[in-house]
Design a protein around this motif. Structure first.
Motif, PDB file in Angstrom:
ATOM      1  N   GLN A  38       0.817  -1.221   0.000  1.00  0.00           N
ATOM      2  CA  GLN A  38       0.000   0.000   0.000  1.00  0.00           C
ATOM      3  C   GLN A  38       0.845   1.264   0.000  1.00  0.00           C
ATOM      4  O   GLN A  38       0.616   2.174  -0.786  1.00  0.00           O
ATOM      5  N   VAL A  39       1.847   1.330   0.867  1.00  0.00           N
ATOM      6  CA  VAL A  39       2.622   2.567   0.960  1.00  0.00           C
ATOM      7  C   VAL A  39       3.545   2.749  -0.245  1.00  0.00           C
ATOM      8  O   VAL A  39       3.844   3.880  -0.647  1.00  0.00           O
ATOM      9  N   LYS A  40       3.987   1.649  -0.848  1.00  0.00           N
ATOM     10  CA  LYS A  40       4.824   1.751  -2.040  1.00  0.00           C
ATOM     11  C   LYS A  40       4.014   2.014  -3.309  1.00  0.00           C
ATOM     12  O   LYS A  40       4.550   2.517  -4.294  1.00  0.00           O
ATOM     13  N   GLY A  41       2.713   1.648  -3.272  1.00  0.00           N
ATOM     14  CA  GLY A  41       1.940   1.676  -4.502  1.00  0.00           C
ATOM     15  C   GLY A  41       2.396   0.568  -5.434  1.00  0.00           C
ATOM     16  O   GLY A  41       2.410   0.719  -6.659  1.00  0.00           O
ATOM     17  N   ARG A  42       2.751  -0.573  -4.843  1.00  0.00           N
ATOM     18  CA  ARG A  42       3.339  -1.697  -5.586  1.00  0.00           C
ATOM     19  C   ARG A  42       2.249  -2.655  -6.058  1.00  0.00           C
ATOM     20  O   ARG A  42       1.351  -3.005  -5.289  1.00  0.00           O
ATOM     21  N   PRO A  43       2.306  -3.124  -7.310  1.00  0.00           N
ATOM     22  CA  PRO A  43       1.328  -4.116  -7.779  1.00  0.00           C
ATOM     23  C   PRO A  43       1.364  -5.370  -6.911  1.00  0.00           C
ATOM     24  O   PRO A  43       2.442  -5.855  -6.552  1.00  0.00           O
ATOM     25  N   SER A  44       0.214  -5.900  -6.590  1.00  0.00           N
ATOM     26  CA  SER A  44       0.140  -7.031  -5.660  1.00  0.00           C
ATOM     27  C   SER A  44       0.632  -8.336  -6.276  1.00  0.00           C
ATOM     28  O   SER A  44       0.816  -9.329  -5.560  1.00  0.00           O
ATOM     29  N   ASP A  45       0.851  -8.376  -7.613  1.00  0.00           N
ATOM     30  CA  ASP A  45       1.363  -9.595  -8.240  1.00  0.00           C
ATOM     31  C   ASP A  45       2.890  -9.605  -8.276  1.00  0.00           C
ATOM     32  O   ASP A  45       3.499 -10.523  -8.817  1.00  0.00           O
ATOM     33  N   ASN A  46       3.511  -8.591  -7.682  1.00  0.00           N
ATOM     34  CA  ASN A  46       4.971  -8.483  -7.694  1.00  0.00           C
ATOM     35  C   ASN A  46       5.519  -9.105  -6.403  1.00  0.00           C
ATOM     36  O   ASN A  46       5.348  -8.533  -5.329  1.00  0.00           O
ATOM     37  N   PRO A  47       6.149 -10.286  -6.473  1.00  0.00           N
ATOM     38  CA  PRO A  47       6.574 -10.973  -5.247  1.00  0.00           C
ATOM     39  C   PRO A  47       7.657 -10.199  -4.506  1.00  0.00           C
ATOM     40  O   PRO A  47       8.322  -9.326  -5.065  1.00  0.00           O
ATOM     41  N   LEU A  48       7.822 -10.551  -3.230  1.00  0.00           N
ATOM     42  CA  LEU A  48       8.761  -9.844  -2.368  1.00  0.00           C
ATOM     43  C   LEU A  48       9.949 -10.729  -2.010  1.00  0.00           C
ATOM     44  O   LEU A  48       9.814 -11.949  -1.908  1.00  0.00           O
ATOM     45  N   ILE A  49      11.097 -10.118  -1.798  1.00  0.00           N
ATOM     46  CA  ILE A  49      12.264 -10.848  -1.310  1.00  0.00           C
ATOM     47  C   ILE A  49      12.184 -10.938   0.217  1.00  0.00           C
ATOM     48  O   ILE A  49      11.856  -9.961   0.891  1.00  0.00           O
ATOM     49  N   VAL A  50      12.472 -12.112   0.742  1.00  0.00           N
ATOM     50  CA  VAL A  50      12.467 -12.348   2.182  1.00  0.00           C
ATOM     51  C   VAL A  50      13.917 -12.344   2.674  1.00  0.00           C
ATOM     52  O   VAL A  50      14.756 -13.115   2.189  1.00  0.00           O
ATOM     53  N   HIS A  51      14.210 -11.478   3.636  1.00  0.00           N
ATOM     54  CA  HIS A  51      15.559 -11.319   4.166  1.00  0.00           C
ATOM     55  C   HIS A  51      15.718 -12.151   5.431  1.00  0.00           C
ATOM     56  O   HIS A  51      14.863 -12.109   6.324  1.00  0.00           O
ATOM     57  N   VAL A  52      16.826 -12.881   5.498  1.00  0.00           N
ATOM     58  CA  VAL A  52      17.056 -13.836   6.583  1.00  0.00           C
ATOM     59  C   VAL A  52      18.459 -13.645   7.157  1.00  0.00           C
ATOM     60  O   VAL A  52      19.301 -12.938   6.582  1.00  0.00           O
ATOM     61  N   THR A  53      18.716 -14.321   8.282  1.00  0.00           N
ATOM     62  CA  THR A  53      20.032 -14.247   8.924  1.00  0.00           C
ATOM     63  C   THR A  53      20.964 -15.359   8.465  1.00  0.00           C
ATOM     64  O   THR A  53      22.131 -15.379   8.849  1.00  0.00           O
ATOM     65  N   GLY A  54      20.461 -16.289   7.672  1.00  0.00           N
ATOM     66  CA  GLY A  54      21.303 -17.370   7.187  1.00  0.00           C
ATOM     67  C   GLY A  54      20.465 -18.472   6.563  1.00  0.00           C
ATOM     68  O   GLY A  54      19.223 -18.448   6.605  1.00  0.00           O
ATOM     69  N   PHE A  55      21.130 -19.482   5.985  1.00  0.00           N
ATOM     70  CA  PHE A  55      20.407 -20.533   5.278  1.00  0.00           C
ATOM     71  C   PHE A  55      19.639 -21.449   6.225  1.00  0.00           C
ATOM     72  O   PHE A  55      18.645 -22.060   5.821  1.00  0.00           O
ATOM     73  N   GLU A  56      20.082 -21.537   7.460  1.00  0.00           N
ATOM     74  CA  GLU A  56      19.338 -22.353   8.421  1.00  0.00           C
ATOM     75  C   GLU A  56      17.916 -21.818   8.581  1.00  0.00           C
ATOM     76  O   GLU A  56      16.965 -22.600   8.744  1.00  0.00           O
ATOM     77  N   GLN A  57      17.760 -20.517   8.539  1.00  0.00           N
ATOM     78  CA  GLN A  57      16.425 -19.927   8.632  1.00  0.00           C
ATOM     79  C   GLN A  57      15.599 -20.251   7.392  1.00  0.00           C
ATOM     80  O   GLN A  57      14.396 -20.500   7.476  1.00  0.00           O
ATOM     81  N   VAL A  58      16.262 -20.291   6.245  1.00  0.00           N
ATOM     82  CA  VAL A  58      15.572 -20.614   4.987  1.00  0.00           C
ATOM     83  C   VAL A  58      15.024 -22.042   5.023  1.00  0.00           C
ATOM     84  O   VAL A  58      13.916 -22.308   4.549  1.00  0.00           O
ATOM     85  N   LYS A  59      15.785 -22.968   5.592  1.00  0.00           N
ATOM     86  CA  LYS A  59      15.396 -24.384   5.581  1.00  0.00           C
ATOM     87  C   LYS A  59      14.042 -24.638   6.235  1.00  0.00           C
ATOM     88  O   LYS A  59      13.366 -25.623   5.910  1.00  0.00           O
ATOM     89  N   ALA A  60      13.639 -23.761   7.135  1.00  0.00           N
ATOM     90  CA  ALA A  60      12.347 -23.942   7.802  1.00  0.00           C
ATOM     91  C   ALA A  60      11.183 -23.725   6.846  1.00  0.00           C
ATOM     92  O   ALA A  60      10.057 -24.160   7.127  1.00  0.00           O
ATOM     93  N   PHE A  61      11.425 -23.068   5.719  1.00  0.00           N
ATOM     94  CA  PHE A  61      10.329 -22.688   4.825  1.00  0.00           C
ATOM     95  C   PHE A  61      10.338 -23.400   3.479  1.00  0.00           C
ATOM     96  O   PHE A  61       9.303 -23.460   2.815  1.00  0.00           O
ATOM     97  N   ILE A  62      11.475 -23.930   3.047  1.00  0.00           N
ATOM     98  CA  ILE A  62      11.536 -24.470   1.691  1.00  0.00           C
ATOM     99  C   ILE A  62      11.092 -25.925   1.642  1.00  0.00           C
ATOM    100  O   ILE A  62      11.273 -26.688   2.590  1.00  0.00           O
ATOM    101  N   ALA A  63      10.507 -26.301   0.508  1.00  0.00           N
ATOM    102  CA  ALA A  63      10.044 -27.668   0.312  1.00  0.00           C
ATOM    103  C   ALA A  63      11.210 -28.584  -0.009  1.00  0.00           C
ATOM    104  O   ALA A  63      11.249 -29.743   0.406  1.00  0.00           O
ATOM    105  N   LYS A  64      12.166 -28.034  -0.771  1.00  0.00           N
ATOM    106  CA  LYS A  64      13.316 -28.826  -1.191  1.00  0.00           C
ATOM    107  C   LYS A  64      14.444 -27.885  -1.557  1.00  0.00           C
ATOM    108  O   LYS A  64      14.221 -26.863  -2.203  1.00  0.00           O
TER     109      LYS A  64
END
Length: 347
Positions: free
Chosen positions: A49-75
């Motif tokens: 809303q504040v950016k005026g960004r199209p809702s079909d434009n995916p977002l980058i998720v920022h993490v502290t390391g790959f261990e955090q990523v592993k909790a979310f990925i399927a493979k």
């Protein structure tokens, strides 16, 4: 309420705003990101809303390391951990398939993948850790405008619409991260957005071919990664690109035409046209590194210059190495138009 500017010793205060569902911009080595709790759909909706960004434009998720990523990925992709080892923290974003319902559709843009990145910025890594959640972080600017490379750029764009900005000083690289698609291990990895991590650098690590997506996403299409739209990063003033051998021609043209032109180039090029320009923003030197670091800040400075300008002439660079990322952003800012005696020409 005006935006709070959080200093380096106020990371906990910034994290508390995130925990309350607020938006806090944060520094990275590339550009400033607009942070929100990636697991809070209402907070993420505020980002759009504040950016005026199209809702079909995916977002980058920022993490502290790959261990955090592993909790979310399927493979995990076979190359993922090797790339992480070599380039994280750093300006490389990896698109990976996620578990069902790992993130709300407002984060994924309706896709079954998410783009993950670990920024090379200690303040932001501390912010993510203090918040206790991964953070979405699209560039902290109004959608379609030049990305912010200082905290003041963020404040200029958002005024009172976000809680604050964590001030980490000017960014070092100046353009957004490389986005690499690893969502299908049966296909070669593909660069969807070029950045400071180049194709050659990736191929040296992967020991395999890396493709580059040359498709220009139209306004009607849903992109798989940020920054893929045909026109993006644009100031309000028209931009034309100028190749190295054209600057004398630009000077001659301006001497005979009543145009207020802004120049964005290195010292050598800008010196050839300085006398005829209404405003000049000079890169620190003629290198592609200086040009990349100064592109967005220069576009912003000239766009906001007093008296108003009719056109911006910006130096183009060879499309090799970091020049691929620089020209990717500049072409979109210029809507792919080059200088030809003021008769714009598509690239």
């Amino acid at each position: 309420m005006e935006i709070q500017k959080f200093s380096a010793d106020e990371v906990k205060k910034a994290a508390n705003e995130i925990k309350k569902g607020g938006l806090v911009a944060f520094p990275t080595e590339t550009v400033y990101g607009l942070g929100a709790n990636a697991l809070n759909p209402q907070a993420v909706k505020q980002v759009y809303q504040v950016k005026g960004r199209p809702s079909d434009n995916p977002l980058i998720v920022h993490v502290t390391g790959f261990e955090q990523v592993k909790a979310f990925i399927a493979k995990s992709h076979p190359l993922a951990e090797s790339l992480v080892h070599h380039f994280w923290p750093g300006p490389l974003t990896l698109i990976l398939p996620i578990k069902p319902d790992a993130f709300d559709a407002v984060v994924t843009g309706g896709l079954n993948t998410v783009a993950f990145r670990m920024p090379n910025q200690p303040l932001t890594l501390e912010l993510i850790a203090e918040a206790g959640v991964p953070l979405v972080g699209p560039s902290a600017n109004l959608s379609g405008r030049p990305s912010p490379t200082t905290a003041d750029h963020v404040i200029h764009d958002f005024q009172t619409t976000i809680a604050g900005v964590l001030d980490g000083g000017p960014t070092q690289i100046g353009v957004e991260s490389t986005v690499l698609d690893l969502s299908d291990e049966t296909k070669p990895p593909m660069i969807l957005r070029p950045g400071a991590i180049t194709k050659d650098m990736l191929e040296q690590v992967c020991q395999s071919t890396i493709l580059i997506d040359q498709h220009l996403v139209s306004e009607e299409e849903a992109p798989k990664a940020p920054g893929m739209k045909y026109k993006h990063y644009a100031p309000t003033i028209p931009v034309q690109m100028v190749s190295e051998h054209q600057w004398e021609e630009v000077a001659t043209f301006l001497a005979t035409h009543p145009l207020r032109a802004g120049i964005l180039a290195g010292p050598t090029a800008s010196g050839k046209v300085r006398g005829e320009a209404a405003a000049v923003y000079m890169y620190a030197n003629d290198s592609i590194e200086a040009a990349t670091r100064g592109l967005f800040s220069g576009l912003r400075a000239l766009d906001e210059s007093q008296g108003g300008l009719d056109i911006l002439y910006v130096a183009s660079y060879p499309e090799e190495g970091l020049g691929v990322a620089y020209m990717n952003r500049l072409k979109k800012a210029a809507n792919h138009m080059y200088f030809t005696n003021n008769k714009s020409e598509n690239s």
